[in-house]
Design a protein around this motif. Sequence first.
Motif, PDB file in Angstrom:
ATOM      1  N   LEU A 106       0.823  -1.207   0.000  1.00 16.37           N
ATOM      2  CA  LEU A 106       0.000   0.000   0.000  1.00 16.37           C
ATOM      3  C   LEU A 106       0.861   1.263   0.000  1.00 16.37           C
ATOM      4  O   LEU A 106       0.515   2.254  -0.654  1.00 16.37           O
ATOM      5  N   SER A 107       1.978   1.232   0.687  1.00 17.14           N
ATOM      6  CA  SER A 107       2.869   2.392   0.696  1.00 17.14           C
ATOM      7  C   SER A 107       3.429   2.650  -0.696  1.00 17.14           C
ATOM      8  O   SER A 107       3.497   3.794  -1.144  1.00 17.14           O
ATOM      9  N   THR A 108       3.817   1.587  -1.378  1.00 21.39           N
ATOM     10  CA  THR A 108       4.348   1.716  -2.730  1.00 21.39           C
ATOM     11  C   THR A 108       3.283   2.279  -3.666  1.00 21.39           C
ATOM     12  O   THR A 108       3.552   3.204  -4.446  1.00 21.39           O
ATOM     13  N   GLU A 109       2.079   1.743  -3.576  1.00 19.49           N
ATOM     14  CA  GLU A 109       0.993   2.221  -4.433  1.00 19.49           C
ATOM     15  C   GLU A 109       0.661   3.679  -4.112  1.00 19.49           C
ATOM     16  O   GLU A 109       0.413   4.488  -5.014  1.00 19.49           O
ATOM     17  N   ARG A 110       0.677   4.019  -2.837  1.00 18.49           N
ATOM     18  CA  ARG A 110       0.390   5.397  -2.420  1.00 18.49           C
ATOM     19  C   ARG A 110       1.439   6.356  -2.976  1.00 18.49           C
ATOM     20  O   ARG A 110       1.118   7.431  -3.480  1.00 18.49           O
ATOM     21  N   ARG A 111       2.725   5.961  -2.906  1.00 19.70           N
ATOM     22  CA  ARG A 111       3.792   6.808  -3.452  1.00 19.70           C
ATOM     23  C   ARG A 111       3.619   6.999  -4.951  1.00 19.70           C
ATOM     24  O   ARG A 111       3.794   8.105  -5.472  1.00 19.70           O
ATOM     25  N   ALA A 112       3.244   5.921  -5.657  1.00 18.96           N
ATOM     26  CA  ALA A 112       3.035   6.009  -7.103  1.00 18.96           C
ATOM     27  C   ALA A 112       1.901   6.976  -7.423  1.00 18.96           C
ATOM     28  O   ALA A 112       2.015   7.805  -8.336  1.00 18.96           O
ATOM     29  N   LEU A 113       0.816   6.889  -6.663  1.00 23.89           N
ATOM     30  CA  LEU A 113      -0.308   7.801  -6.887  1.00 23.89           C
ATOM     31  C   LEU A 113       0.072   9.242  -6.568  1.00 23.89           C
ATOM     32  O   LEU A 113      -0.324  10.181  -7.264  1.00 23.89           O
ATOM     33  N   LYS A 114       0.854   9.415  -5.517  1.00 20.74           N
ATOM     34  CA  LYS A 114       1.304  10.753  -5.138  1.00 20.74           C
ATOM     35  C   LYS A 114       2.173  11.353  -6.240  1.00 20.74           C
ATOM     36  O   LYS A 114       2.040  12.534  -6.584  1.00 20.74           O
ATOM     37  N   ASN A 115       3.071  10.532  -6.799  1.00 21.73           N
ATOM     38  CA  ASN A 115       3.921  10.997  -7.891  1.00 21.73           C
ATOM     39  C   ASN A 115       3.091  11.355  -9.121  1.00 21.73           C
ATOM     40  O   ASN A 115       3.394  12.327  -9.824  1.00 21.73           O
ATOM     41  N   GLU A 116       2.061  10.565  -9.384  1.00 20.03           N
ATOM     42  CA  GLU A 116       1.196  10.843 -10.528  1.00 20.03           C
ATOM     43  C   GLU A 116       0.450  12.166 -10.335  1.00 20.03           C
ATOM     44  O   GLU A 116       0.327  12.967 -11.252  1.00 20.03           O
ATOM     45  N   LEU A 117      -0.024  12.395  -9.121  1.00 15.21           N
ATOM     46  CA  LEU A 117      -0.735  13.642  -8.839  1.00 15.21           C
ATOM     47  C   LEU A 117       0.208  14.848  -8.855  1.00 15.21           C
ATOM     48  O   LEU A 117      -0.204  15.962  -9.169  1.00 15.21           O
ATOM     49  N   ALA A 118       1.474  14.615  -8.530  1.00 14.98           N
ATOM     50  CA  ALA A 118       2.439  15.715  -8.514  1.00 14.98           C
ATOM     51  C   ALA A 118       2.640  16.289  -9.917  1.00 14.98           C
ATOM     52  O   ALA A 118       2.954  17.470 -10.070  1.00 14.98           O
ATOM     53  N   GLY A 119       2.421  15.472 -10.943  1.00 11.84           N
ATOM     54  CA  GLY A 119       2.573  15.936 -12.324  1.00 11.84           C
ATOM     55  C   GLY A 119       1.468  16.880 -12.754  1.00 11.84           C
ATOM     56  O   GLY A 119       1.590  17.563 -13.782  1.00 11.84           O
ATOM     57  N   LEU A 120       0.399  16.946 -12.006  1.00 12.58           N
ATOM     58  CA  LEU A 120      -0.725  17.823 -12.355  1.00 12.58           C
ATOM     59  C   LEU A 120      -0.565  19.142 -11.601  1.00 12.58           C
ATOM     60  O   LEU A 120      -0.849  19.223 -10.424  1.00 12.58           O
ATOM     61  N   ASP A 121      -0.108  20.163 -12.321  1.00 14.91           N
ATOM     62  CA  ASP A 121       0.131  21.454 -11.676  1.00 14.91           C
ATOM     63  C   ASP A 121      -1.057  22.398 -11.893  1.00 14.91           C
ATOM     64  O   ASP A 121      -2.063  22.032 -12.499  1.00 14.91           O
ATOM     65  N   GLU A 122      -0.941  23.636 -11.408  1.00 16.10           N
ATOM     66  CA  GLU A 122      -2.014  24.631 -11.509  1.00 16.10           C
ATOM     67  C   GLU A 122      -2.346  24.951 -12.967  1.00 16.10           C
ATOM     68  O   GLU A 122      -3.507  25.129 -13.319  1.00 16.10           O
ATOM     69  N   ASP A 123      -1.329  25.045 -13.816  1.00 15.40           N
ATOM     70  CA  ASP A 123      -1.565  25.345 -15.230  1.00 15.40           C
ATOM     71  C   ASP A 123      -2.451  24.284 -15.870  1.00 15.40           C
ATOM     72  O   ASP A 123      -3.309  24.596 -16.696  1.00 15.40           O
ATOM     73  N   PHE A 124      -2.230  23.054 -15.492  1.00 14.27           N
ATOM     74  CA  PHE A 124      -3.039  21.969 -16.034  1.00 14.27           C
ATOM     75  C   PHE A 124      -4.514  22.181 -15.693  1.00 14.27           C
ATOM     76  O   PHE A 124      -5.383  22.068 -16.546  1.00 14.27           O
ATOM     77  N   PHE A 125      -4.797  22.507 -14.449  1.00 14.33           N
ATOM     78  CA  PHE A 125      -6.184  22.689 -14.039  1.00 14.33           C
ATOM     79  C   PHE A 125      -6.802  23.938 -14.661  1.00 14.33           C
ATOM     80  O   PHE A 125      -7.984  23.959 -14.984  1.00 14.33           O
ATOM     81  N   GLU A 126      -5.995  24.979 -14.850  1.00  7.41           N
ATOM     82  CA  GLU A 126      -6.494  26.167 -15.540  1.00  7.41           C
ATOM     83  C   GLU A 126      -6.844  25.830 -16.980  1.00  7.41           C
ATOM     84  O   GLU A 126      -7.874  26.271 -17.509  1.00  7.41           O
TER      85      GLU A 126
END
Length: 164
Positions: A106-126
Motif C-alpha cells: 500500500l505504501s508503494t501504491e500510495r507513493r506512485a499515486l502521489k507521484n502521478e498527482l504531482a505531475g498535475l500542476d495549476e496550469d493543467f487545471f487552468e
Amino acid sequence: MYSDLQKRYVKEIKTNQEQSEAIKNLTIKIHELEHNLQEQRQRIEQLERKKVSWKTSGISGKRSRTPGGEVTSRRDISKEKESCCSKYLELLLKEIKKLKKENEKLSTERRALKNELAGLDEDFFEEVEDLKHAVQESVKLNNQYEKCLKQISVMYGLPFTTHL
C-alpha cells in the motif's frame, strides 16, 4: 473529457486517502501485534525462570492429580504452557509479516499515486477549466444553430432531423 478527468482525479484522491487510512490502520495493528509479541516473549521468559526455579528447588518432581484422576507433574504443565505460547507467538509473527507486506504494498501504491498527482500542476487545471468553458460555449452555439436550422426547415417545408 473534462468531467472524466475530474472524476479520475477525485477518484485518485479518494483512493490515496483510503490507502493512507489503511496504512495507518495497518501500522497501528502491527505495533499492537509487536507489543503483544513482546509481552508474550516476556511471559515465556518468566515461565522459563519459574521452570528453572522449580528445577533448583526440587519442586518439579512433585506430582498432582487432575480432576479426572490423571497424574501430572508441574514440568508437564510447564511444557504445555510453553508449547501453547510458542504456537501463539508463531501465529503473531506470521500475522505481523503479512501485515508488513500489505503495508509495504500500500505504501508503494500510495507513493506512485502521489507521484502521478504531482505531475498535475495549476496550469493543467487552468487549461482544463478553459476547455470546460469552451465546451459549454460550443454547446450553446450548437443549440443556436439547431434552432436556426429548425426555423429554416419550417420556412422551406423541409423535414428536420436532429441527426444529419
